[in-house]
Design a protein around this motif. Sequence first.
Motif, mmCIF file in Angstrom:
data_model
loop_
_atom_site.group_PDB
_atom_site.id
_atom_site.type_symbol
_atom_site.label_atom_id
_atom_site.label_comp_id
_atom_site.label_asym_id
_atom_site.label_seq_id
_atom_site.Cartn_x
_atom_site.Cartn_y
_atom_site.Cartn_z
ATOM 1 N N SER A 34 0.864 -1.186 0.000
ATOM 2 C CA SER A 34 0.000 0.000 0.000
ATOM 3 C C SER A 34 0.899 1.234 0.000
ATOM 4 O O SER A 34 2.130 1.118 0.105
ATOM 5 N N ASP A 35 0.262 2.404 -0.070
ATOM 6 C CA ASP A 35 1.048 3.644 -0.124
ATOM 7 C C ASP A 35 1.962 3.806 1.097
ATOM 8 O O ASP A 35 2.996 4.459 1.029
ATOM 9 N N LEU A 61 4.551 4.462 -6.753
ATOM 10 C CA LEU A 61 3.740 4.053 -7.912
ATOM 11 C C LEU A 61 3.525 2.540 -7.909
ATOM 12 O O LEU A 61 2.414 2.049 -8.151
ATOM 13 N N THR A 64 0.966 1.458 -5.404
ATOM 14 C CA THR A 64 -0.414 1.936 -5.584
ATOM 15 C C THR A 64 -0.954 1.481 -6.951
ATOM 16 O O THR A 64 -1.698 0.504 -7.032
ATOM 17 N N ASP A 65 -0.494 2.119 -8.020
ATOM 18 C CA ASP A 65 -1.014 1.759 -9.350
ATOM 19 C C ASP A 65 -0.683 0.321 -9.750
ATOM 20 O O ASP A 65 -1.420 -0.302 -10.514
ATOM 21 N N PHE A 66 0.447 -0.190 -9.263
ATOM 22 C CA PHE A 66 0.868 -1.550 -9.638
ATOM 23 C C PHE A 66 0.782 -2.526 -8.463
ATOM 24 O O PHE A 66 1.468 -3.548 -8.449
ATOM 25 N N ASP A 68 -1.448 -4.636 -7.659
ATOM 26 C CA ASP A 68 -1.958 -5.971 -8.006
ATOM 27 C C ASP A 68 -0.877 -6.884 -8.567
ATOM 28 O O ASP A 68 -1.045 -8.107 -8.594
ATOM 29 N N TYR A 86 4.907 -5.846 -13.354
ATOM 30 C CA TYR A 86 3.771 -5.244 -14.052
ATOM 31 C C TYR A 86 3.496 -6.030 -15.322
ATOM 32 O O TYR A 86 4.330 -6.832 -15.770
#
Length: 194
Positions: A34-35, A61, A64-66, A68, A86
């Motif tokens: 997490s962030d 980044l 958060t965005d990656f 998963d 990614y």
Amino acid sequence: MSRGAGIASRTWTAAAKSTVVRSNSWARFLRRPSDRDAIAMHRLVADTRVLDVNSTYTYLLMATDFADTTIVADRDGELCGLITAYHPPVRPEVLFVWQVAVAESARGTGLAGVMLDTLVDRVRRDRHGHPVTVEATVSPDNTASRAFFGAFAKRHGVLLVEQPHFTSAQLDSDGNHEDEPLLRIGPIATPMVD
Ligand SMILES: CC(C)(COP(=O)(O)OP(=O)(O)OC[C@H]1O[C@@H](n2cnc3c(N)ncnc32)[C@H](O)[C@@H]1OP(=O)(O)O)[C@@H](O)C(=O)NCCC(=O)NCCS
């Protein structure tokens, strides 16, 4: 069944057993980042003293965005392992593994292997069981990294193929960076077990 397929399936059976044994001890510490993890991720990579250290913003980044396609090992508040990865937009069936780091105190316990197995399993479940091919670039003399990806290919009974990719000239104008050939491992296509 071809001879190769027979060998692959025997490899998987033996390996799956050892993976289960190993994952039992680390599974409860693995999670999506997490962030709040970015600073510790940055520190963990820096502490390896062998990986390229990116900005905290980059790890933010990834967390958060990656999230998963990224995994961390959080042992009672101590971040002791990570894999950032990614899906390349033009090759969504690929999981490109960017950095793998394990704290010295946790090395040799199978953590990196369990993180990658868990991440690939998660990604495949998120994609309804579709096959995934793992890619990573590894410099020629990174013995640990090559052993790590070689062991992953063996565990899953799939091919590991190496091909030219990023060159020294692309990475450093003074030639102070080694070539980074690409390892392609897979496709991992075994049926998902509940
Ligand atoms: C490389 C690294 C991630 C391995 O973490 P780890 O948790 O100790 O690795 P594991 O215990 O899961 O080992 C996975 C496989 O790699 C092999 N391996 C791990 N470190 C190795 C080393 N230094 N030399 C040779 N083989 C090694 C293991 O023997 C194992 O193979 P096996 O299943 O056939 O026994 C860790 O040493 C590290 O963070 N190094 C610094 C950062 C780095 O080099 N990152 C790039 C790695 S892709």
